[in-house]
Write a protein that holds these residues in place. Structure first.
Motif, mmCIF file in Angstrom:
data_model
loop_
_atom_site.group_PDB
_atom_site.id
_atom_site.type_symbol
_atom_site.label_atom_id
_atom_site.label_comp_id
_atom_site.label_asym_id
_atom_site.label_seq_id
_atom_site.Cartn_x
_atom_site.Cartn_y
_atom_site.Cartn_z
ATOM 1 N N SER A 1 0.828 -1.209 0.000
ATOM 2 C CA SER A 1 0.000 0.000 0.000
ATOM 3 C C SER A 1 0.860 1.255 0.000
ATOM 4 O O SER A 1 1.847 1.351 0.721
ATOM 5 C CB SER A 1 -0.910 0.019 1.232
ATOM 6 N N ILE A 2 0.453 2.203 -0.829
ATOM 7 C CA ILE A 2 1.076 3.519 -0.901
ATOM 8 C C ILE A 2 0.024 4.516 -0.439
ATOM 9 O O ILE A 2 -1.061 4.590 -1.031
ATOM 10 C CB ILE A 2 1.538 3.854 -2.337
ATOM 11 N N TYR A 3 0.325 5.281 0.601
ATOM 12 C CA TYR A 3 -0.648 6.211 1.164
ATOM 13 C C TYR A 3 -0.394 7.618 0.646
ATOM 14 O O TYR A 3 0.745 8.004 0.379
ATOM 15 C CB TYR A 3 -0.576 6.172 2.687
ATOM 16 N N PHE A 4 -1.486 8.361 0.513
ATOM 17 C CA PHE A 4 -1.430 9.704 -0.058
ATOM 18 C C PHE A 4 -1.985 10.719 0.933
ATOM 19 O O PHE A 4 -2.780 10.385 1.814
ATOM 20 C CB PHE A 4 -2.266 9.752 -1.345
ATOM 21 N N GLN B 1 -4.950 -0.646 -7.411
ATOM 22 C CA GLN B 1 -6.269 -0.118 -7.075
ATOM 23 C C GLN B 1 -6.108 1.199 -6.330
ATOM 24 O O GLN B 1 -5.507 1.243 -5.261
ATOM 25 C CB GLN B 1 -7.030 -1.104 -6.189
ATOM 26 N N GLY B 2 -6.673 2.265 -6.906
ATOM 27 C CA GLY B 2 -6.645 3.570 -6.246
ATOM 28 C C GLY B 2 -7.866 3.750 -5.368
ATOM 29 O O GLY B 2 -8.985 3.432 -5.787
ATOM 30 N N LYS C 1 -14.521 0.826 -1.410
ATOM 31 C CA LYS C 1 -14.006 -0.273 -0.579
ATOM 32 C C LYS C 1 -13.037 0.280 0.464
ATOM 33 O O LYS C 1 -11.820 0.091 0.363
ATOM 34 C CB LYS C 1 -13.321 -1.326 -1.442
ATOM 35 N N PRO C 2 -13.570 0.929 1.483
ATOM 36 C CA PRO C 2 -12.671 1.487 2.513
ATOM 37 C C PRO C 2 -12.034 0.364 3.336
ATOM 38 O O PRO C 2 -12.669 -0.652 3.608
ATOM 39 C CB PRO C 2 -13.609 2.330 3.368
ATOM 40 N N ARG C 3 -10.792 0.579 3.711
ATOM 41 C CA ARG C 3 -10.105 -0.391 4.577
ATOM 42 C C ARG C 3 -10.493 -0.167 6.035
ATOM 43 O O ARG C 3 -10.620 -1.099 6.799
ATOM 44 C CB ARG C 3 -8.595 -0.257 4.408
ATOM 45 N N ASN D 1 -7.644 5.085 4.314
ATOM 46 C CA ASN D 1 -8.370 4.842 3.067
ATOM 47 C C ASN D 1 -7.816 5.615 1.869
ATOM 48 O O ASN D 1 -8.200 5.326 0.743
ATOM 49 C CB ASN D 1 -9.848 5.176 3.270
ATOM 50 N N ARG D 2 -6.900 6.539 2.073
ATOM 51 C CA ARG D 2 -6.301 7.295 0.965
ATOM 52 C C ARG D 2 -5.045 6.555 0.512
ATOM 53 O O ARG D 2 -3.938 6.839 0.941
ATOM 54 C CB ARG D 2 -5.937 8.707 1.420
ATOM 55 N N ARG D 3 -5.209 5.604 -0.397
ATOM 56 C CA ARG D 3 -4.072 4.748 -0.737
ATOM 57 C C ARG D 3 -4.235 4.137 -2.134
ATOM 58 O O ARG D 3 -5.312 4.172 -2.722
ATOM 59 C CB ARG D 3 -3.938 3.622 0.283
ATOM 60 N N ALA D 4 -3.151 3.564 -2.600
ATOM 61 C CA ALA D 4 -3.164 2.698 -3.788
ATOM 62 C C ALA D 4 -2.605 1.359 -3.344
ATOM 63 O O ALA D 4 -1.578 1.302 -2.659
ATOM 64 C CB ALA D 4 -2.319 3.288 -4.911
#
Length: 175
Positions: A68-71, A104-105, A150-152, A164-167
């Protein structure tokens, strides 16, 4: 004197010639037998996997197990702290031409549905483009947006929104 010199030369030559090599059959037995390193393990070692026989994508000590990459809020720029992660996955794809990923963004719930779908796509595409610039091939990467669908993390606070702000990077067989 000639006899002593001759014996000394013979001893030196025999000492040099006495280096024995290990029979290769023992090494061959290891690779052909049950205790050898399979192709998957060898592939894992090339990709930087440290464990014997451990798939680098599942080895918790390997950066490739992080997906996961968070933004930041309302942003799709890859933070410096995730550049090594993206580069590691790009190198893995470059070195394993049969591997494919789905990126998945995702977004938090703030914003309209259409806006979040577009932002999620920009996040997925930014990761894809970074991987392409680092050696991965276009046919190996697909990017999609899930938006806020699809929130984590459930919740309506900054902690949940940050999660939830991730790829997410998913390898073939995981999606």
């Amino acid at each position: 004197m000639k006899k002593i010199l001759s014996v000394l030369i013979i001893c030196l030559l025999s000492a040099c010639a006495s280096k024995t090599t290990q029979p290769t059959s023992e090494l061959e037995d290891r690779t052909m037998g049950g205790g050898g390193m399979g192709a998957g393990a060898q592939e894992g070692m090339r990709a930087g996997g440290g464990g014997f026989g451990m798939d680098p994508l599942r080895d918790p000590s390997n950066i490739l197990s992080q997906r996961s990459i968070y933004f930041d809020f309302d942003n799709y720029t890859i933070k410096n702290e995730y550049r090594d992660l993206v580069l590691a996955h790009a190198r893995y794809l470059r070195d394993n031409s049969n591997s494919k990923v789905l990126i998945q963004g995702n977004t938090d719930e703030r914003g309209s549905r259409e806006y979040n779908l577009a932002l999620g796509q920009r996040r997925a595409d930014s990761v894809k483009n970074a991987m392409l610039l680092s050696g991965a091939r276009d046919h190996q990467i697909e990017s999609v947006s899930l938006g806020e669908e699809k929130p984590r993390a459930a919740g309506r606070d900054e902690s949940a929104w940050t999660e939830n702000r991730r790829a997410d990077i998913l390898y073939q067989g995981e999606y």
